[in-house]
Design a protein around this motif. Structure first.
Motif, short mmCIF file in Angstrom:
data_model
loop_
_atom_site.label_atom_id
_atom_site.label_comp_id
_atom_site.label_asym_id
_atom_site.label_seq_id
_atom_site.Cartn_x
_atom_site.Cartn_y
_atom_site.Cartn_z
N ALA A 8 -13.30 72.85 94.22
CA ALA A 8 -13.88 73.96 93.47
C ALA A 8 -13.34 73.99 92.04
O ALA A 8 -14.09 74.20 91.08
CB ALA A 8 -13.59 75.27 94.17
N TRP A 9 -12.04 73.77 91.90
CA TRP A 9 -11.43 73.80 90.56
C TRP A 9 -11.95 72.64 89.70
O TRP A 9 -12.31 72.83 88.55
CB TRP A 9 -9.92 73.74 90.68
N ILE A 10 -12.02 71.45 90.29
CA ILE A 10 -12.51 70.30 89.54
C ILE A 10 -13.97 70.51 89.14
O ILE A 10 -14.37 70.24 88.00
CB ILE A 10 -12.36 69.00 90.37
N GLY A 11 -14.79 71.01 90.07
CA GLY A 11 -16.19 71.29 89.74
C GLY A 11 -16.32 72.31 88.63
O GLY A 11 -17.15 72.17 87.73
N VAL A 27 -20.61 69.64 92.69
CA VAL A 27 -21.89 69.62 91.98
C VAL A 27 -22.37 71.03 91.66
O VAL A 27 -22.86 71.31 90.56
CB VAL A 27 -22.95 68.88 92.81
N GLY A 28 -22.22 71.95 92.60
CA GLY A 28 -22.78 73.29 92.43
C GLY A 28 -22.08 74.12 91.37
O GLY A 28 -22.74 74.81 90.58
N PRO A 75 -27.13 79.65 93.49
CA PRO A 75 -26.29 80.74 94.01
C PRO A 75 -25.07 80.95 93.12
O PRO A 75 -24.43 79.98 92.70
CB PRO A 75 -25.90 80.25 95.41
N PRO A 76 -24.72 82.20 92.82
CA PRO A 76 -23.61 82.48 91.90
C PRO A 76 -22.30 81.86 92.36
O PRO A 76 -22.02 81.77 93.56
CB PRO A 76 -23.53 84.01 91.91
N GLY A 77 -21.48 81.47 91.40
CA GLY A 77 -20.21 80.84 91.72
C GLY A 77 -19.28 81.74 92.50
O GLY A 77 -18.56 81.28 93.39
N ASN A 78 -19.27 83.05 92.19
CA ASN A 78 -18.40 83.97 92.93
C ASN A 78 -18.72 83.94 94.42
O ASN A 78 -17.81 83.88 95.27
CB ASN A 78 -18.59 85.40 92.41
N THR A 79 -19.99 84.00 94.75
CA THR A 79 -20.42 83.99 96.16
C THR A 79 -20.06 82.66 96.82
O THR A 79 -19.57 82.63 97.95
CB THR A 79 -21.93 84.22 96.26
#
Length: 212
Positions: free
Chosen positions: A60-63, A21-22, A33-37
Motif C-alpha cells: 500500500a505504501w509503495i503504491g 496498481v489501485g 474506489p477511494p483509497g481510504n476505503t
C-alpha cells in the motif's frame, strides 16, 4: 458468488497487486474506489488472515508513493510549462504564481504531511507541488512520510476493529470531513485577515505620502 466474496477472493489472489496498481490510480484522481476505503478493507482482510499485514502495508505504501511521484512529475514537466505559457489567459499572472510559491514555502510541507487524509486534496497536491516547482527531495520527504501515516492509520482501522471496521471507518470519514471543513474555514479567515491588513497598511502609506 456474492460480490463481497468475489472481492475477497480477488484480494486473496491479487491483493498486493491491487494495492500497487489501485493506489497510484487513486492518486492520479481516476474514478476508482477511494483509497481510504481500500486501505481500511485491506486492514480487515489482514485481520481475517486473507492478507499478511506487513506485506499489505508495504504494498500500500509503495503504491501510494508511486502515485504521488507520478503526479508530481506530471505537474512539473507538463503543468508548469503550460501555466507559464498560457497562464495569462486563465488569469494566472506570474505575480500570482510567485505568491503561491511563497505561500507553499511557508505552509506547503505541513500540508503535504496531512493531505492524504483529505479526499480531493490528496489527489491534487502532487500536481500542485510539481507546478510550483517544489524541489523533489523536499516533496519526497514530506509526501512519503505523509503517505506512511495515512496507510498505517487506515489499515490500522480495518485491522484493529475487525468485524466492526465499517462502523468505525464511517465515523472516521465523517470526522475527517468536519475537521477538513473547519481547517479550510480557519485558513480562509487567516488569509482574509492578512489581506485586510495589507490593504490597511497600503492605505496608511498612501495617506502618509499625500500628507507630506
Amino acid at each position: 458468488m456474492q460480490l463481497p466474496d468475489l472481492i475477497e477472493r480477488l484480494f486473496a489472489h491479487y491483493g498486493y497487486l491491487v494495492l500497487l496498481v489501485g493506489l497510484p490510480l487513486d492518486a492520479i484522481a481516476l474514478p476508482i474506489p477511494p483509497g481510504n476505503t481500500t486501505l481500511a478493507y485491506t486492514g480487515y482482510l489482514s485481520y481475517k488472515g486473507v492478507l499478511s499485514l506487513l506485506p499489505a502495508v508495504a504494498a500500500a505504501w509503495i503504491g501510494s508513493i508511486l502515485g504521488m511521484t507520478v503526479t508530481y512529475w506530471l505537474g512539473y514537466k507538463l503543468g508548469a510549462p503550460l501555466i507559464d505559457r498560457y497562464g495569462k489567459w486563465l488569469f494566472l499572472k506570474p505575480a500570482y504564481l510567485e505568491k503561491t510559491r511563497r505561500f507553499y514555502g511557508k505552509y506547503g510541507n505541513r500540508l503535504l504531511l496531512f493531505s492524504f487524509f483529505v479526499p480531493g486534496v490528496r489527489q491534487f497536491i502532487g500536481y500542485f507541488a510539481g507546478i510550483v516547482r517544489v524541489p523533489f527531495r523536499t516533496f519526497a520527504v514530506y509526501s512519503y512520510l505523509g503517505s506512511a501515516l495515512w496507510v498505517l492509520a487506515f489499515v490500522g482501522v480495518g485491522y484493529a476493529f475487525g468485524e466492526q471496521w465499517e462502523i468505525v471507518f464511517g465515523w472516521v470519514e465523517s470526522s475527517l470531513k468536519y475537521i477538513s471543513l473547519g481547517a479550510c474555514a480557519l485558513l480562509g479567515g487567516i488569509l482574509l485577515l492578512k489581506w485586510r491588513q495589507r490593504r490597511l497598511r497600503s492605505r496608511l502609506r498612501r495617506f502618509e505620502r499625500e500628507s507630506d
